[in-house]
Design a protein around this motif. Sequence first.
Motif, PDB file in Angstrom:
ATOM      1  N   PHE A  38      60.908 -10.711 -54.142  1.00 35.87           N
ATOM      2  CA  PHE A  38      60.378  -9.713 -55.060  1.00 35.87           C
ATOM      3  C   PHE A  38      61.493  -9.278 -56.004  1.00 35.87           C
ATOM      4  O   PHE A  38      62.657  -9.243 -55.616  1.00 35.87           O
ATOM      5  N   TYR A  39      61.103  -8.920 -57.214  1.00 39.44           N
ATOM      6  CA  TYR A  39      62.065  -8.334 -58.144  1.00 39.44           C
ATOM      7  C   TYR A  39      62.020  -6.827 -57.975  1.00 39.44           C
ATOM      8  O   TYR A  39      60.992  -6.186 -58.218  1.00 39.44           O
ATOM      9  N   TYR A  40      63.138  -6.259 -57.526  1.00 39.71           N
ATOM     10  CA  TYR A  40      63.229  -4.825 -57.269  1.00 39.71           C
ATOM     11  C   TYR A  40      63.788  -4.150 -58.515  1.00 39.71           C
ATOM     12  O   TYR A  40      64.976  -4.214 -58.802  1.00 39.71           O
ATOM     13  N   VAL A  41      62.917  -3.519 -59.292  1.00 37.03           N
ATOM     14  CA  VAL A  41      63.264  -2.982 -60.613  1.00 37.03           C
ATOM     15  C   VAL A  41      64.287  -1.847 -60.503  1.00 37.03           C
ATOM     16  O   VAL A  41      65.200  -1.761 -61.317  1.00 37.03           O
ATOM     17  N   GLU A  42      64.156  -0.995 -59.478  1.00 40.45           N
ATOM     18  CA  GLU A  42      65.037   0.167 -59.351  1.00 40.45           C
ATOM     19  C   GLU A  42      66.494  -0.242 -59.161  1.00 40.45           C
ATOM     20  O   GLU A  42      67.407   0.434 -59.621  1.00 40.45           O
ATOM     21  N   GLN A  43      66.745  -1.350 -58.447  1.00 37.14           N
ATOM     22  CA  GLN A  43      68.111  -1.826 -58.228  1.00 37.14           C
ATOM     23  C   GLN A  43      68.483  -2.979 -59.156  1.00 37.14           C
ATOM     24  O   GLN A  43      69.612  -3.447 -59.117  1.00 37.14           O
TER      25      GLN A  43
END
Length: 86
Positions: A38-43
């Motif tokens: 998954f692409y973790y936008v927050e990090q």
Amino acid sequence: MSKICQITGKRAMVGNNVSHSKRRTKRTFEVNLFTKKFYYVEQDCWISLKISANGLRIINKKGLDAALNEAVAKGYCDWKTIKIVG
């Protein structure tokens, strides 16, 4: 890592195989697990999770950040066990 969903905490259950003559032998009911990125936008990074099919539905419904925060709060995973891919 063992066969446990990092979002829902689901793990294998133990039950019985029951034959036609009603003999019972132990067996395990395994969880439907996937290793998914998954692409973790927050990090601003990609992470890899071991999740069940139900965990995938939870991420689609609530979003990745909310599902991860809830799983960490319930103790199903911690931030150290989440694998950063790249």
